[in-house]
Design an enzyme around this catalytic site. Structure first.
Site, PDB file in Angstrom:
ATOM      1  CD  GLU A  48      24.763  31.414  52.040  1.00  0.00           C
ATOM      2  OE1 GLU A  48      24.933  30.443  53.067  1.00  0.00           O
ATOM      3  OE2 GLU A  48      24.547  32.512  52.578  1.00  0.00           O
TER       4      GLU A  48
ATOM      5  CE  LYS B  14      38.549  50.094  40.476  1.00  0.00           C
ATOM      6  NZ  LYS B  14      39.640  50.365  41.571  1.00  0.00           N
TER       7      LYS B  14
ATOM      8  CB  THR C 159      38.077  45.689  40.605  1.00  0.00           C
ATOM      9  OG1 THR C 159      38.737  46.534  39.349  1.00  0.00           O
ATOM     10  CG2 THR C 159      38.112  46.740  41.786  1.00  0.00           C
TER      11      THR C 159
ATOM     12  NE  ARG D  53      31.200  49.719  41.020  1.00  0.00           N
ATOM     13  CZ  ARG D  53      31.718  50.619  40.273  1.00  0.00           C
ATOM     14  NH1 ARG D  53      31.155  50.954  39.310  1.00  0.00           N
ATOM     15  NH2 ARG D  53      32.699  51.062  41.157  1.00  0.00           N
TER      16      ARG D  53
ATOM     17  CE1 TYR E 184      22.122  34.068  49.706  1.00  0.00           C
ATOM     18  CE2 TYR E 184      20.038  34.880  49.511  1.00  0.00           C
ATOM     19  CZ  TYR E 184      21.398  34.988  49.934  1.00  0.00           C
ATOM     20  OH  TYR E 184      21.574  36.299  50.747  1.00  0.00           O
TER      21      TYR E 184
ATOM     22  CG  ASP F  91      44.711  45.836  44.501  1.00  0.00           C
ATOM     23  OD1 ASP F  91      44.138  45.727  43.690  1.00  0.00           O
ATOM     24  OD2 ASP F  91      44.122  46.439  45.637  1.00  0.00           O
TER      25      ASP F  91
HETATM   26  C1  LIG Z   1      39.372  50.352  43.013  1.00  0.00           C
HETATM   27  C2  LIG Z   1      40.425  49.807  44.097  1.00  0.00           C
HETATM   28  C3  LIG Z   1      40.250  48.686  44.799  1.00  0.00           C
HETATM   29  C4  LIG Z   1      38.569  48.569  45.399  1.00  0.00           C
HETATM   30  O1  LIG Z   1      37.799  48.284  44.556  1.00  0.00           O
HETATM   31  P1  LIG Z   1      36.284  48.316  44.880  1.00  0.00           P
HETATM   32  O2  LIG Z   1      35.440  47.604  43.932  1.00  0.00           O
HETATM   33  O3  LIG Z   1      35.986  50.180  44.614  1.00  0.00           O
HETATM   34  O4  LIG Z   1      36.014  48.068  46.244  1.00  0.00           O
HETATM   35  C5  LIG Z   1      40.966  48.062  45.596  1.00  0.00           C
HETATM   36  N1  LIG Z   1      42.530  48.226  45.161  1.00  0.00           N
HETATM   37  C6  LIG Z   1      42.904  49.073  44.380  1.00  0.00           C
HETATM   38  C7  LIG Z   1      44.086  49.281  43.997  1.00  0.00           C
HETATM   39  C8  LIG Z   1      41.755  49.917  43.673  1.00  0.00           C
HETATM   40  O5  LIG Z   1      42.070  50.613  42.707  1.00  0.00           O
END
Ligand SMILES: *Cc1c(COP(=O)(O)O)cnc(C)c1O
Length: 416
Positions: free
Chosen positions: A54, A227, A224, A233, A52, A198
């Site tokens: 925090e 990807k 993220t 993750r 933990y 994003d």
């Molecule tokens: C995949 C994605 C997310 C969310 O990610 P998670 O890890 O699935 O919560 C947010 N924004 C965009 C543009 C994405 O492609």
């Protein structure tokens, strides 16, 4: 000796082993998926899950942070170096919580937020109605043009001037074209909005120089880590220095409790991998493969949203084939080509039964596939969609796929 997983829980052990075989034998075309390296998996599967922590390094609410502080500082330092960012927070549990932290940092419930609409390729968390971001905020969606399926910056500007959003999101989840971050910057400045880029899908392309970077342009950049970046993750937020404190406070204690330290360590490892010169080649090859795959599909009579791709993904509109996206994606899966059904812009079908299939090349590129294999994938896709109801044909294609994937073993998966 402590018993192993296969002794303690043979059922789960067997299912994990089956998933390893599936991931090794099929062609992974879902553009949000990838193969993390063995090193990333090792860090992610470590004892760090026990701790933990925090708070932030040297300001924790629990003792025993000698390793954890060093790990989180390394992750932050590497992410900042990789993207040229002034500030990074690597604690968000995933991409959606990273975005939610941005709302918490800058907006109040009922404030106006703007993002690309879901049917046009935006993400749920950019204000779509079924998401908390669409329920707690007044959301205005911009779209893409009908003729070329690209973001219409004139529409974005007009809507922004009319609705004066607090947050302006750019970035998407099913958008195959380049984002013009400076144009969004000037619109945000015209209306006094916080610009949020994003880059969840394209982070690896940005890190590798295969897509323009919003860092230093947008106020906040969320992503993220699993990807195109090929990490565990997870999520992260980069910000201009003046927003650093607000972002950190929003993540903890605003939204989350203890950070996932095993994930933080794996993010540090993925960032280290992405800092190697070879990652630039990887990012470039993802796009080269995507363009080769798109061209080969067009040659075989497929219609692509926006007519092609600039990045790692393409969106097939199967309306001319008369095969629903769900039927096509299922047939492809039977043939060993794993994709996902997806809405296309101005789709006349429902989101749960849309007209499109979304494909991408981050994972196949991680396996070392190049342009010749993209032509094979296009040909298999054509055969699978044509023979969508013929199990024998689909099984035959799956056999051919397995022969080729055997030559391109994915990272991170033990063979056998
Ligand atoms: C995949 C994605 C997310 C969310 O990610 P998670 O890890 O699935 O919560 C947010 N924004 C965009 C543009 C994405 O492609």
């Amino acid at each position: 000796m402590e018993p192993s997983l296969s002794t303690v829980d043979p059922e789960i052990a067997r299912l994990i082993h089956e998933e390893e075989r599936r991931e090794a034998r099929t062609i992974r075309l879902i553009p949000s998926e990838n193969y993390a390296s063995r090193a990333v998996l090792e860090a992610s599967g470590s004892v760090l899950t026990n701790k933990y922590s925090e708070g932030y390094a040297h300001k924790r609410y629990y003792e025993g942070q000698q390793s954890i502080d060093a790990i989180e500082e390394l992750a932050i330092e590497r992410i900042k170096r990789l993207f040229g960012a002034a500030h990074a927070n690597v604690q968000p549990y995933s991409g959606s919580p990273a975005n939610l932290a941005v709302y918490l940092a800058f907006a109040k419930p009922g404030d106006v937020v703007m993002g690309l609409g879901l049917p046009a390729g935006g993400h749920l968390t950019h204000g779509w109605g079924v998401s908390i971001t669409g329920k707690y905020f007044k959301s205005v969606a911009y779209g893409v043009r009908k003729d070329d399926h690209r973001v219409d910056l004139d529409e974005v500007r007009a809507l922004a001037k009319e609705h004066r959003p607090r947050l302006l999101f750019c970035g998407g989840t099913a958008y195959p074209r380049t984002w013009d971050f400076p144009a969004f910057r000037s619109i945000a400045d015209e209306v006094g909005a916080i610009l949020v880029a994003d880059i969840a899908h394209i982070a690896g392309l940005v890190a590798g120089g295969a897509h323009p970077s919003p860092v230093g342009i947008a106020d906040v950049v969320t992503s993220t880590t699993h990807k195109t970046l090929r990490g565990p993750r997870g999520g992260m937020i980069m910000a201009k220095p003046e927003h650093a404190a607000a972002i950190d406070k929003a993540v903890f204690p605003g939204l989350q409790g203890g950070p996932h330290n095993h994930t933080t360590a794996a993010i540090a490892v993925a960032a280290q991998e992405a800092l190697q010169p070879s990652f630039k080649d990887y990012a470039r090859q993802i796009v080269a493969n995507s363009k080769a795959l798109a061209a080969a599909l067009i040659e075989r009579g497929f219609t692509l949203v926006s007519g092609g791709t600039d990045n790692h993904m393409a969106l097939l509109d199967l309306t001319p084939q008369g095969v629903p996206g769900k039927v096509a994606a299922r047939a492809m899966d039977r043939a060993g080509l794993v994709a996902n059904y997806n809405s296309v812009p101005f789709d006349t079908r429902k989101p749960f039964d849309p007209s499109g299939v979304r494909i991408g090349t981050p994972a196949v590129t991680s396996c070392g596939m190049k342009e010749p294999e993209m032509v094979l994938i296009a040909e298999w896709t054509k055969r699978a969609v044509d023979a969508h109801a013929d199990e024998a044909v689909l099984a035959k294609i799956a056999g051919e796929v397995a022969e080729v994937t055997a030559r391109f073993p994915p990272p991170g998966i033990p063979v056998g």
